[in-house]
Design an enzyme around this catalytic site. Structure first.
Site, PDB file in Angstrom:
ATOM      1  N   ILE A 233       0.850  -1.184   0.000  1.00  0.00           N
ATOM      2  CA  ILE A 233       0.000   0.000   0.000  1.00  0.00           C
ATOM      3  C   ILE A 233       0.890   1.240   0.000  1.00  0.00           C
ATOM      4  O   ILE A 233       2.065   1.177   0.367  1.00  0.00           O
ATOM      5  CB  ILE A 233      -0.981   0.032   1.196  1.00  0.00           C
ATOM      6  CG1 ILE A 233      -0.238  -0.067   2.523  1.00  0.00           C
ATOM      7  CG2 ILE A 233      -2.020  -1.058   1.074  1.00  0.00           C
ATOM      8  CD1 ILE A 233      -1.145   0.029   3.756  1.00  0.00           C
ATOM      9  N   ASP A 234       0.309   2.343  -0.403  1.00  0.00           N
ATOM     10  CA  ASP A 234       1.037   3.592  -0.540  1.00  0.00           C
ATOM     11  C   ASP A 234       1.544   4.109   0.797  1.00  0.00           C
ATOM     12  O   ASP A 234       0.968   3.817   1.851  1.00  0.00           O
ATOM     13  CB  ASP A 234       0.093   4.608  -1.195  1.00  0.00           C
ATOM     14  CG  ASP A 234       0.641   6.014  -1.171  1.00  0.00           C
ATOM     15  OD1 ASP A 234       1.631   6.253  -1.872  1.00  0.00           O
ATOM     16  OD2 ASP A 234       0.087   6.861  -0.445  1.00  0.00           O
ATOM     17  N   LYS A 235       2.595   4.927   0.771  1.00  0.00           N
ATOM     18  CA  LYS A 235       3.201   5.407   2.014  1.00  0.00           C
ATOM     19  C   LYS A 235       2.241   6.276   2.823  1.00  0.00           C
ATOM     20  O   LYS A 235       2.343   6.332   4.051  1.00  0.00           O
ATOM     21  CB  LYS A 235       4.484   6.185   1.716  1.00  0.00           C
ATOM     22  CG  LYS A 235       4.285   7.497   0.967  1.00  0.00           C
ATOM     23  CD  LYS A 235       5.610   8.208   0.747  1.00  0.00           C
ATOM     24  CE  LYS A 235       5.411   9.520   0.002  1.00  0.00           C
ATOM     25  NZ  LYS A 235       6.697  10.216  -0.204  1.00  0.00           N
TER      26      LYS A 235
END
Length: 426
Positions: A233-235
């Site tokens: 998942i994105d930061k």
């Protein structure tokens, strides 16, 4: 799903975030055919994921290592930023480096009576018990020079000899970074990733990532592609990530993502009223890379299948809602792209949200809270899977982070954080 597209009328002065240089889809939404859902002049249109498992404790060969690397390069969950993990970095990070293991241990009196596999896990601490059991079975870990079953009990003076070649898949360095482990056994880890942590080293993010942390706390993960990651998942998205601690477990979990026996539920705060969002309970619209802005994704007919379910819609006020979202597929930025495309973007999303995040009727405090929210208000709060060894159903949940709780409190004084959302399946 079929591929017959129908048009949907857009609200006045609003346009979907689509790629104008590609063959575009009109307003995407395959609305559930439920008679109890609101109906208006909007009509719906009808319009993949992860791979591979092995049984038992079979040791993977080089071809399967390569296959796993290729699958992981494709298994980018819905929120991975392009600059976080570009294609070049993906291929480099996954290269396998042979590591020869050749160690011997002589059993002492205090160890007499232990099972071979239990003693091995005590002395060969860089490896999981499941890995060691596999090596006992295939002859890589010998007991007094011969192959024995893992359950055999040792005597003082016996000799264990481990000789194998591992494929170390990363040159990333271990770093002492705290991680929030919410579930762990011999085969599986589930981590609650905080906002701001990049999942995997890439361009501009060589250190400080979840992979660096995993390699410090779990050194044996060095021998797994992407340190055992099953998805990403994105930061700036918080929440749960699934990690395999052995290759068979990692492969089996990836296969579950492919056949949709893994479910992932997200909470997000969006700019949109409840009645309108209920008309979009099922969003079925293919996603591909924007032809002009290469770090963005967009809905386009040439894209890959992407299906998002709005499982629950809770009104915070007349123009903002808390959504419980389920993923059927896992395209890059899928939730963000789909919600932006139906013109109800996630609060804080600087890429796909824009000015549509600010709706009418806001107090000054609410306007400031939305304008200043530093990231997309998106949290992966539930993860369910079938355990790769026991076959049991496992569900893991994690609370909403404080920043989202504070945002919701500003938007709705009556919101109760103790009311947990929990849905299995769609």
């Amino acid at each position: 799903m079929n591929n017959d597209a129908m048009t949907t009328h857009l609200p006045p002065n609003q346009s979907p975030d689509t790629d104008s240089s590609a063959q575009e889809l009109p307003m995407p939404n395959n609305v559930l055919n439920n008679s109890d859902l609101p109906d208006d002049n909007q009509t719906a249109f009808d319009e993949h994921m992860y791979d591979d498992s092995l049984s038992d404790d079979e040791v993977l060969d080089g071809d399967l290592d390569k296959e796993l690397d290729e699958e992981l390069d494709g298994n980018i969950d819905e929120e991975l930023d392009e600059d976080e993990h570009g294609d070049d970095e993906a291929s480099i990070a996954g290269q396998a480096i042979p590591v020869i293991i050749d160690v011997t241990h002589t059993v002492i009196e205090d160890e007499a009576g232990l099972r071979i596999d239990k003693l091995a896990s005590k002395i060969f601490t860089d490896f999981s018990r499941a890995q060691l059991q596999g090596w006992v079975i295939d002859g890589s870990l010998l007991y007094n020079g011969s192959v024995q079953k893992p359950k055999i009990r040792v005597k003082a003076g016996d000799v264990l000899h481990l000789s194998t070649t591992l494929q170390q898949h990363s040159e990333d360095q271990p770093e002492n970074i705290d991680i929030d482990v919410v579930y762990e056994d011999d085969d599986v880890l589930v981590i609650n990733k905080p906002v701001g942590m990049v999942v995997h080293p890439g361009a501009g993010n060589q250190t400080g990532t979840l992979v660096n942390a995993l390699l410090y706390h779990y050194p044996q993960q060095h021998h797994l592609p992407r340190a055992g990651l099953v998805h990403r998942i994105d930061k700036d998205t918080s929440g749960l990530l699934l990690i395999g601690k052995t290759k068979p477990a990692q492969l089996a979990l990836m296969e579950q993502l492919k056949d949709k026996s893994v479910y992932r539920h997200y909470q997000c705060v969006v700019a949109g009223d409840q009645a309108s969002l209920l008309r979009h309970r099922l969003i079925d619209a293919p996603i591909g890379r924007h032809r002009n802005q290469r770090t963005k994704m967009t809905v386009m007919t040439a894209g890959r299948e992407a299906v998002t379910h709005l499982l629950n819609v809770t009104a915070l006020n007349g123009n903002y809602c808390l959504l419980d979202v389920g993923l059927e597929t896992g395209r890059t930025h899928q939730i963000r792209v789909h919600l932006s495309h139906i013109t109800y973007p996630i609060v804080g999303d600087r890429v796909y949200g824009g000015r549509r995040q600010l709706r009418s009727g806001l107090t000054e405090a609410q306007r400031q809270a939305i304008s200043n929210f530093p990231r997309q208000a998106l949290h992966a709060y539930t993860l369910g899977f079938v355990h790769p060894t026991t076959g049991e159903d496992v569900e893991v949940m994690t609370p909403m982070p404080e920043d989202m709780e504070q945002l919701i409190a500003v938007l709705n004084d009556g919101y109760d954080p103790e009311e947990k959302l929990s849905y299995k399946g769609y």
